[in-house]
Design a protein around this motif. Structure first.
Motif, mmCIF file in Angstrom:
data_model
loop_
_atom_site.group_PDB
_atom_site.id
_atom_site.type_symbol
_atom_site.label_atom_id
_atom_site.label_comp_id
_atom_site.label_asym_id
_atom_site.label_seq_id
_atom_site.Cartn_x
_atom_site.Cartn_y
_atom_site.Cartn_z
ATOM 1 N N VAL A 1 0.922 -1.099 -0.143
ATOM 2 C CA VAL A 1 -0.077 -0.152 0.061
ATOM 3 C C VAL A 1 1.016 1.256 -0.090
ATOM 4 O O VAL A 1 0.662 1.986 -0.934
ATOM 5 N N GLY A 2 1.554 1.515 0.928
ATOM 6 C CA GLY A 2 2.634 2.593 1.151
ATOM 7 C C GLY A 2 1.851 3.911 1.632
ATOM 8 O O GLY A 2 0.570 3.971 1.585
ATOM 9 N N PRO A 3 2.354 4.939 1.488
ATOM 10 C CA PRO A 3 2.075 6.295 1.839
ATOM 11 C C PRO A 3 0.500 6.683 0.985
ATOM 12 O O PRO A 3 -0.094 7.612 1.378
ATOM 13 N N THR A 4 0.838 6.372 -0.336
ATOM 14 C CA THR A 4 0.044 6.862 -1.166
ATOM 15 C C THR A 4 -0.818 6.024 -2.120
ATOM 16 O O THR A 4 -1.316 6.165 -3.086
ATOM 17 N N ALA B 1 6.883 14.448 -18.586
ATOM 18 C CA ALA B 1 5.623 14.528 -18.595
ATOM 19 C C ALA B 1 4.994 15.868 -18.921
ATOM 20 O O ALA B 1 5.959 16.882 -18.779
ATOM 21 N N HIS B 2 3.872 16.156 -19.171
ATOM 22 C CA HIS B 2 3.013 17.395 -19.448
ATOM 23 C C HIS B 2 1.850 17.687 -18.526
ATOM 24 O O HIS B 2 0.928 18.015 -19.083
ATOM 25 N N PHE B 3 1.901 17.377 -17.258
ATOM 26 C CA PHE B 3 0.735 17.511 -16.493
ATOM 27 C C PHE B 3 0.696 19.116 -16.141
ATOM 28 O O PHE B 3 1.559 19.791 -15.892
ATOM 29 N N GLU B 4 -0.706 19.607 -16.318
ATOM 30 C CA GLU B 4 -0.937 20.931 -15.992
ATOM 31 C C GLU B 4 -1.867 21.091 -15.117
ATOM 32 O O GLU B 4 -3.247 20.215 -15.243
ATOM 33 N N GLY B 5 -2.167 21.993 -14.427
ATOM 34 C CA GLY B 5 -3.291 22.251 -13.394
ATOM 35 C C GLY B 5 -3.176 21.246 -12.103
ATOM 36 O O GLY B 5 -4.361 21.114 -11.423
ATOM 37 N N ALA C 1 -3.497 14.589 -8.541
ATOM 38 C CA ALA C 1 -4.415 15.916 -7.874
ATOM 39 C C ALA C 1 -4.957 16.481 -8.970
ATOM 40 O O ALA C 1 -4.885 17.947 -9.239
ATOM 41 N N GLY C 2 -5.461 15.815 -10.178
ATOM 42 C CA GLY C 2 -6.266 16.376 -11.047
ATOM 43 C C GLY C 2 -5.475 16.957 -12.377
ATOM 44 O O GLY C 2 -6.191 17.606 -13.334
ATOM 45 N N GLY C 3 -4.056 16.730 -12.304
ATOM 46 C CA GLY C 3 -3.321 17.173 -13.312
ATOM 47 C C GLY C 3 -3.817 16.610 -14.915
ATOM 48 O O GLY C 3 -4.240 15.432 -14.757
ATOM 49 N N ASP C 4 -3.783 17.325 -15.850
ATOM 50 C CA ASP C 4 -4.020 16.879 -17.175
ATOM 51 C C ASP C 4 -3.440 17.335 -18.259
ATOM 52 O O ASP C 4 -2.565 18.422 -18.052
ATOM 53 N N VAL D 1 -9.377 2.620 -11.624
ATOM 54 C CA VAL D 1 -8.673 3.697 -10.879
ATOM 55 C C VAL D 1 -7.565 3.845 -11.810
ATOM 56 O O VAL D 1 -6.192 3.641 -11.545
ATOM 57 N N LEU D 2 -7.635 4.831 -12.648
ATOM 58 C CA LEU D 2 -6.709 5.343 -13.486
ATOM 59 C C LEU D 2 -6.780 6.923 -13.506
ATOM 60 O O LEU D 2 -7.615 7.649 -13.833
ATOM 61 N N TYR D 3 -5.547 7.644 -13.408
ATOM 62 C CA TYR D 3 -5.176 9.043 -13.348
ATOM 63 C C TYR D 3 -5.028 9.364 -14.795
ATOM 64 O O TYR D 3 -4.659 8.367 -15.802
ATOM 65 N N ASN D 4 -5.261 10.751 -15.230
ATOM 66 C CA ASN D 4 -4.936 11.120 -16.606
ATOM 67 C C ASN D 4 -3.400 10.818 -16.641
ATOM 68 O O ASN D 4 -2.618 10.984 -15.881
#
Length: 406
Positions: free
Chosen positions: A198-201, A293-297, A302-305, A374-377
Motif C-alpha cells: 500500500v505505502g503512503p499513497t 511529462a506534461h501535467f498541467e493544473g 491531483a487532477g493534473g491533465d 482507478v486510472l489517473y490522466n
C-alpha cells in the motif's frame, strides 16, 4: 425423329452451357484464391520511398555530423502509417483512438532537425540492417511504449511471432529476417523489492538497492547486438534507498528517522550501477534520455491533465524543474561512464524533442469514459499512433551510423 439441323442446334446449345459453367467456376475459384491470399499479405508500402532496399544499397544517409536532437516538429500529412485497427500491439492504455479521443492532428507531425533532413522510418531498411541480429529494450513502460510503436511500424512488412515466457518480459521473432526484439521490465534498472503493498499513497512502497544489479536483465543481455535502456518516472514513487545494505534515505516514504531525498539521488546512482553492469557488454547501448511529462493544473494524482492539441515550438519552452534535474543527472552519469572508457554507448537524447509534444499523451483516453477504473490522466506515455513513432526515425538513423562505423 429430329432432323439433322435440329440435333446440331441442340448440341451447340449444350456445349455453350458447359463452357459458361466452366468459365463461371474458374472465375469464382480465382476470386476465392485472391481473397484468401489477401488475408495474409502484408500491407503495401505507403509510398515509393518505403520500397525494399536494393541488394547493394547504402544503409546510411551521410548525416552523421548533424545534431538530430535539435529541431522542431513539422506537419506530416502522410502519417499515420498504421492505425489502432491494423496493429494489434497497442497497449489499451495508449490506444487513444479506440477510447474516443476526438482529434487526430497529433498523429500528423514529424521531427525535423535544424541542420539536416531526418528520413522517415523505412521498415524495409530497418529490417535489412538488423537481419540476423537482436535488440532489447530494458526499463519501464515508456520503453515498452516505444517497442510497441516499432512493432506497429514494422507491421507493414512482417508481423513477429511471440516467443515470450509467462513473465513480464517479451520476445518477438521476425522469422523472415531472423531478427529478435525483446523487452525486459526493470523500471528502476537496479535491484528492487516491494516493502509495503500500500505505502503512503496507495501505490506501494519499494526498497531500492542502488549499488546492486537487477539480474533479471543484467544476466539476460549478453549476446544481444543492440540495447536500449531507459528509466524515469518510477523514481517519483515511494521508495527507501539502500547502499551497502543499509538505509541511506528515501523518497516520500514518511518513515521515522529516514531523511527524504530528491528523486535525482537514486536516479543518478541507478544509472551509475546500470552502466557498471554494461562494462562487459559487447553490443551497442543506446541510452534513451528522460521522458518529460506534461501535467498541467495539478500533479498526476491531483487532477493534473494534458489537454493541448498542438506541438510547442522549440523557442517557446525550456527544460526546467525536475525534468531538467533528471535529464542532467542522467547525462552526467552517461558522460562519466564514457570517461571511464565504456565503448559502444550512445545517447538517444530525445528529452527536448519530446518536451515539445504536450499534445501526444493519452490523457483520459486510455479507457472508456464511463468505465469505473482507478486510472489517473496519463500525461507520461504516448498515444499510438503518435509522437513516439518519430523515435523510430531517430533509432534507424543511429543504427545507420553504427553500420557505417562497422
Amino acid at each position: 425423329m429430329e432432323s439433322l439441323p435440329i440435333r446440331k442446334a441442340r448440341n451447340l446449345i449444350r456445349r455453350t452451357k458447359i463452357i459458361w459453367i466452366a468459365t463461371a467456376a474458374a472465375i469464382i475459384l480465382v476470386a476465392a484464391i485472391c481473397v484468401n491470399s489477401s488475408q495474409y499479405a502484408s500491407p503495401p508500402p505507403k509510398s515509393p520511398s518505403m520500397a525494399p532496399p536494393a541488394q547493394h544499397s547504402k544503409v546510411f544517409d551521410g548525416h552523421e555530423d548533424c545534431d538530430i536532437f535539435s529541431g522542431d516538429w513539422i506537419p506530416n500529412p502522410e502519417a499515420p502509417y498504421y492505425t489502432n485497427k491494423t496493429c494489434w500491439a497497442i497497449h489499451d492504455h495508449q490506444n487513444c483512438m479506440k477510447y474516443g479521443r476526438p482529434d487526430s492532428d497529433f498523429m500528423r507531425w514529424r521531427w525535423k532537425p535544424n541542420a539536416c533532413n531526418l528520413p522517415l522510418f523505412n521498415p524495409y531498411q530497418f529490417l535489412h540492417i538488423v537481419r540476423g541480429k537482436s535488440l532489447a529494450f530494458v526499463g519501464d513502460s515508456v520503453g515498452r511504449n516505444q517497442m510497441q510503436s516499432i512493432i506497429c511500424l514494422l507491421s507493414r512488412v512482417e508481423y513477429p511471432i511471440d516467443m515470450s515466457p509467462p513473465t513480464t518480459d517479451k520476445h518477438w521473432k521476425y522469422v523472415n529476417y531472423n531478427f529478435t526484439m525483446s523487452y525486459f521490465w526493470s523500471p528502476f534498472l537496479v535491484r528492487s523489492g516491494v516493502r509495503d503493498d500500500v505505502g503512503p499513497t496507495n501505490t506501494g512502497l519499494f526498497n531500492l538497492y542502488l549499488e546492486e544489479f537487477d539480474e533479471s536483465w543484467t544476466n539476460q543481455i549478453h549476446g544481444f547486438d543492440y540495447l536500449i535502456i531507459n528509466a524515469g518516472h518510477w523514481f517519483n514513487r515511494n521508495t527507501v534507498y539502500y547502499e551497502n545494505r543499509r538505509v541511506v534515505g528515501c523518497r516520500y516514504c514518511l518513515l521515522p528517522n529516514i531523511t527524504d531525498l530528491p528523486a535525482t539521488y537514486a536516479y543518478r546512482r541507478a544509472f551509475r550501477t546500470a552502466f557498471r553492469a554494461l562494462e562487459n557488454f559487447d553490443g551497442v547501448t543506446l541510452v534513451r534520455t528522460f521522458a518529460p511529462a506534461h501535467f498541467e493544473g495539478g500533479e498526476w494524482n491531483a487532477g493534473g491533465d494534458c489537454v493541448r492539441r498542438r506541438p510547442v515550438g522549440s523557442n517557446d519552452t525550456v527544460l526546467d524543474g525536475q525534468t531538467l534535474d533528471m535529464y542532467t543527472a542522467q547525462l552526467e552519469e552517461f558522460r562519466a561512464a564514457m570517461g571511464r572508457g565504456k565503448r559502444g554507448m550512445r545517447a538517444m537524447d530525445v528529452t527536448k524533442m519530446m518536451l515539445l509534444r504536450p499534445d501526444g499523451h493519452p490523457s483520459r483516453y486510455g479507457h472508456w469514459a464511463e468505465e469505473k477504473v482507478v486510472l489517473y490522466n496519463d500525461c507520461v506515455h504516448w498515444c499510438l499512433p503518435g509522437p513516439i513513432d518519430s523515435g523510430a526515425d531517430i533509432l534507424l538513423h543511429m543504427l545507420k551510423m553504427e553500420a557505417r562505423r562497422g
